[in-house]
Design a protein around this motif. Structure first.
Motif, PDB file in Angstrom:
ATOM      1  N   PHE A 149     -25.021  -5.698  -6.341  1.00 26.34           N
ATOM      2  CA  PHE A 149     -24.472  -5.101  -5.122  1.00 26.34           C
ATOM      3  C   PHE A 149     -23.781  -3.761  -5.401  1.00 26.34           C
ATOM      4  N   ILE A 150     -23.503  -3.458  -6.665  1.00 25.26           N
ATOM      5  CA  ILE A 150     -23.003  -2.125  -7.000  1.00 25.26           C
ATOM      6  C   ILE A 150     -24.227  -1.220  -7.113  1.00 25.26           C
ATOM      7  N   LYS A 151     -24.487  -0.460  -6.082  1.00 28.51           N
ATOM      8  CA  LYS A 151     -25.718   0.319  -5.978  1.00 28.51           C
ATOM      9  C   LYS A 151     -25.652   1.657  -6.697  1.00 28.51           C
ATOM     10  N   GLY A 152     -24.433   2.153  -6.907  1.00 25.38           N
ATOM     11  CA  GLY A 152     -24.289   3.445  -7.560  1.00 25.38           C
ATOM     12  C   GLY A 152     -22.904   3.605  -8.147  1.00 25.38           C
ATOM     13  N   VAL A 153     -22.781   4.559  -9.071  1.00 27.11           N
ATOM     14  CA  VAL A 153     -21.517   4.853  -9.735  1.00 27.11           C
ATOM     15  C   VAL A 153     -21.235   6.347  -9.655  1.00 27.11           C
ATOM     16  N   SER A 154     -20.017   6.697  -9.265  1.00 29.80           N
ATOM     17  CA  SER A 154     -19.536   8.067  -9.373  1.00 29.80           C
ATOM     18  C   SER A 154     -18.496   8.049 -10.490  1.00 29.80           C
ATOM     19  N   GLY A 155     -18.899   8.509 -11.659  1.00 30.52           N
ATOM     20  CA  GLY A 155     -18.084   8.367 -12.849  1.00 30.52           C
ATOM     21  C   GLY A 155     -17.215   9.576 -13.132  1.00 30.52           C
ATOM     22  N   TRP A 156     -16.703   9.630 -14.349  1.00 31.98           N
ATOM     23  CA  TRP A 156     -15.863  10.750 -14.774  1.00 31.98           C
ATOM     24  C   TRP A 156     -16.527  11.442 -15.948  1.00 31.98           C
ATOM     25  N   ILE A 157     -16.361  12.755 -15.987  1.00 29.24           N
ATOM     26  CA  ILE A 157     -16.829  13.547 -17.118  1.00 29.24           C
ATOM     27  C   ILE A 157     -15.854  14.710 -17.284  1.00 29.24           C
ATOM     28  N   ASP A 158     -15.698  15.177 -18.511  1.00 28.96           N
ATOM     29  CA  ASP A 158     -14.730  16.239 -18.780  1.00 28.96           C
ATOM     30  C   ASP A 158     -15.266  17.578 -18.285  1.00 28.96           C
ATOM     31  N   LEU A 159     -14.729  18.050 -17.181  1.00 28.24           N
ATOM     32  CA  LEU A 159     -15.199  19.298 -16.580  1.00 28.24           C
ATOM     33  C   LEU A 159     -14.786  20.528 -17.381  1.00 28.24           C
ATOM     34  N   THR A 160     -13.896  20.340 -18.341  1.00 32.57           N
ATOM     35  CA  THR A 160     -13.443  21.483 -19.148  1.00 32.57           C
ATOM     36  C   THR A 160     -14.151  21.540 -20.500  1.00 32.57           C
ATOM     37  N   ALA A 161     -15.062  20.611 -20.747  1.00 32.43           N
ATOM     38  CA  ALA A 161     -15.719  20.523 -22.055  1.00 32.43           C
ATOM     39  C   ALA A 161     -16.804  21.579 -22.214  1.00 32.43           C
ATOM     40  N   ALA A 162     -16.898  22.131 -23.420  1.00 31.51           N
ATOM     41  CA  ALA A 162     -17.935  23.129 -23.699  1.00 31.51           C
ATOM     42  C   ALA A 162     -19.308  22.494 -23.826  1.00 31.51           C
ATOM     43  N   ASP A 163     -19.353  21.198 -24.159  1.00 31.73           N
ATOM     44  CA  ASP A 163     -20.643  20.525 -24.370  1.00 31.73           C
ATOM     45  C   ASP A 163     -21.072  19.703 -23.163  1.00 31.73           C
ATOM     46  N   ILE A 164     -20.764  20.192 -21.962  1.00 33.11           N
ATOM     47  CA  ILE A 164     -21.061  19.442 -20.744  1.00 33.11           C
ATOM     48  C   ILE A 164     -22.547  19.084 -20.637  1.00 33.11           C
ATOM     49  N   GLU A 165     -23.407  19.982 -21.051  1.00 33.24           N
ATOM     50  CA  GLU A 165     -24.845  19.726 -20.967  1.00 33.24           C
ATOM     51  C   GLU A 165     -25.239  18.522 -21.820  1.00 33.24           C
ATOM     52  N   GLN A 166     -24.712  18.453 -23.023  1.00 34.78           N
ATOM     53  CA  GLN A 166     -25.014  17.336 -23.912  1.00 34.78           C
ATOM     54  C   GLN A 166     -24.446  16.023 -23.364  1.00 34.78           C
ATOM     55  N   GLN A 167     -23.247  16.110 -22.787  1.00 31.21           N
ATOM     56  CA  GLN A 167     -22.652  14.902 -22.198  1.00 31.21           C
ATOM     57  C   GLN A 167     -23.522  14.365 -21.062  1.00 31.21           C
ATOM     58  N   LEU A 168     -24.015  15.254 -20.231  1.00 34.35           N
ATOM     59  CA  LEU A 168     -24.867  14.836 -19.119  1.00 34.35           C
ATOM     60  C   LEU A 168     -26.191  14.273 -19.621  1.00 34.35           C
ATOM     61  N   ASP A 169     -26.752  14.890 -20.650  1.00 35.36           N
ATOM     62  CA  ASP A 169     -28.016  14.405 -21.212  1.00 35.36           C
ATOM     63  C   ASP A 169     -27.900  12.962 -21.705  1.00 35.36           C
ATOM     64  N   ALA A 170     -26.705  12.595 -22.167  1.00 35.28           N
ATOM     65  CA  ALA A 170     -26.504  11.252 -22.706  1.00 35.28           C
ATOM     66  C   ALA A 170     -26.649  10.172 -21.622  1.00 35.28           C
ATOM     67  N   TYR A 171     -26.553  10.582 -20.354  1.00 39.80           N
ATOM     68  CA  TYR A 171     -26.650   9.621 -19.256  1.00 39.80           C
ATOM     69  C   TYR A 171     -28.028   9.611 -18.582  1.00 39.80           C
ATOM     70  N   LYS A 172     -28.988  10.303 -19.133  1.00 42.17           N
ATOM     71  CA  LYS A 172     -30.251  10.520 -18.425  1.00 42.17           C
ATOM     72  C   LYS A 172     -30.999   9.234 -18.088  1.00 42.17           C
ATOM     73  N   ASN A 173     -30.745   8.152 -18.802  1.00 44.25           N
ATOM     74  CA  ASN A 173     -31.437   6.891 -18.532  1.00 44.25           C
ATOM     75  C   ASN A 173     -30.622   5.930 -17.671  1.00 44.25           C
ATOM     76  N   GLU A 174     -29.454   6.373 -17.243  1.00 42.41           N
ATOM     77  CA  GLU A 174     -28.585   5.522 -16.419  1.00 42.41           C
ATOM     78  C   GLU A 174     -28.917   5.727 -14.942  1.00 42.41           C
ATOM     79  N   GLN A 175     -29.805   4.901 -14.427  1.00 44.30           N
ATOM     80  CA  GLN A 175     -30.313   5.119 -13.073  1.00 44.30           C
ATOM     81  C   GLN A 175     -29.278   4.869 -11.977  1.00 44.30           C
ATOM     82  N   LYS A 176     -28.259   4.082 -12.267  1.00 43.34           N
ATOM     83  CA  LYS A 176     -27.239   3.827 -11.248  1.00 43.34           C
ATOM     84  C   LYS A 176     -26.121   4.867 -11.256  1.00 43.34           C
ATOM     85  N   LEU A 177     -26.161   5.790 -12.200  1.00 40.05           N
ATOM     86  CA  LEU A 177     -25.176   6.873 -12.201  1.00 40.05           C
ATOM     87  C   LEU A 177     -25.611   7.919 -11.185  1.00 40.05           C
TER      88      LEU A 177
END
Length: 273
Positions: free
Chosen positions: A71-99
Motif C-alpha cells: 500500500f506504500i505506492k511511492g517514497v519521497s526521500g531525502w538527499i543531500d542537496l549541498t553535495a558535490a556528488d549529487i549525480e552519483q547519489q541519484l544514480d545509486a537509486y536507479k533501480n528503486e522503482q518506488k522512489l
C-alpha cells in the motif's frame, strides 16, 4: 483513494528532537501496521511515504518499508542537496522503482537556501532523473519557492502543507497573493495537508480553514491538488477521519471526476505511481 503525505519512524528522542514534550502524542514509533486499520476505515488504498529525517538512511528506511508493504505506492526521500556528488547519489537509486521524489526540510533553513547555486543544481539533477521535488516552506519563505520555480522550468514541484499558512494569527494576505502567483506555474502542484496543525490544536477555526481551501482551489484547480493527511503529525491537532471528512465535505461541490482527481488521480500523475 491515495494519501499523498504519510510519515513513518522509529522514534529516537535525540534524532527526533523536533518532537518536543508538548507533542508527546507522537513521541513513539509509527510504522505501516499502525496506519493500516485507519486506511481501511477511511477507504484509503495507498499512500506516499515522505521523509521526516534528513539522512540517506531515511530514504533507505522508507524504501524498505515500501518493499514490504504494497500500500506504500511511492517514497519521497531525502538527499543531500549541498553535495558535490549529487549525480552519483541519484544514480545509486536507479533501480528503486518506488522512489518518486525527494524533499529537504527547507522550512528550517534560512531564507535563500533553496536559491543557493548548489541546491538549485541538485534539484535540477533530481528533475533530470525523473523525480519530483517536495517544497516544504512556511509562508514567509514563499518568495524562495516562487524564484525556485522560475529558475527550474519544467521541474515537477509540489508545495507541502499549502506552505503552512499562519492560521493561528489569521495574517494571510501575503500568503494568498503568493499562492496565487505560484499556481500560475503549470509545473507546481499543491498538497492539501498539514492545515490542522497550523491552526489551534483540537480547536480549528473552520470558517478560516474553508477560506484557506477556497484560495487553494480557486487558484490551483482540482487538477493540481493532492489530498494528504500528514499522519501521524496531524494527530497533534485532530484525527484522521476528521480531516478526511472535512476535505470530502468541501470537495462535494465538485464533480465526481474532480473529486477523484484530488483524492487519487492527481497523486498518481504527479508522483508517477
Amino acid at each position: 483513494m491515495i494519501d499523498a503525505h504519510i510519515h513513518f519512524w522509529n522514534y529516537n528522542p535525540v534524532r527526533d528532537a523536533w518532537i518536543t514534550n508538548d507533542m508527546n502524542v507522537i513521541q513513539r514509533d509509527f510504522l505501516p501496521a499502525d496506519v493500516q486499520g485507519i486506511f481501511t476505515e477511511n477507504n484509503i488504498h495507498g499512500c506516499v511515504a515522505v521523509q521526516a529525517d534528513q539522512s540517506p538512511a531515511e530514504t533507505d528506511f522508507l524504501l524498505k518499508l515500501a518493499a514490504e508493504n504494497d500500500f506504500i505506492k511511492g517514497v519521497s526521500g531525502w538527499i543531500d542537496l549541498t553535495a558535490a556528488d549529487i549525480e552519483q547519489q541519484l544514480d545509486a537509486y536507479k533501480n528503486e522503482q518506488k522512489l518518486k521524489g525527494f524533499r529537504h526540510i527547507a522550512e528550517g533553513e534560512p531564507e535563500g537556501f533553496l536559491l543557493r547555486k548548489d541546491v538549485l543544481n541538485s534539484i535540477s539533477h533530481i528533475g533530470r532523473h525523473g523525480y519530483a521535488y517536495d517544497i516544504l516552506v512556511k509562508q514567509h519563505q514563499l518568495n524562495d519557492a516562487l524564484s525556485l520555480s522560475e529558475k527550474l522550468p519544467g521541474q515537477r514541484l509540489i508545495i507541502d502543507h499549502c506552505a503552512k499558512p499562519a492560521l493561528r494569527t489569521g495574517n494571510l494576505s501575503t500568503w494568498k497573493q503568493q499562492m496565487k502567483e505560484l499556481a500560475l506555474n503549470p509545473d507546481i502542484y499543491c498538497k492539501l495537508s498539514g492545515l490542522l496543525t497550523e491552526d489551534h490544536w483540537h480547536n480549528c477555526n473552520e470558517k478560516q480553514l474553508k477560506d484557506c481551501l477556497d484560495v487553494i482551489f480557486e487558484n490551483f484547480g482540482t487538477n493540481k491538488i493532492l489530498f494528504g493527511s500528514d499522519w501521524p503529525v496531524m494527530l497533534l491537532a485532530g484525527h484522521y477521519t476528521q480531516w478526511k471528512n472535512l476535505v470530502q465535505q468541501y470537495t462535494s461541490q465538485f464533480s465526481q471526476k474532480e473529486q477523484d482527481a484530488v483524492f487519487s488521480s492527481n497523486a498518481i500523475t504527479f508522483y508517477n505511481l
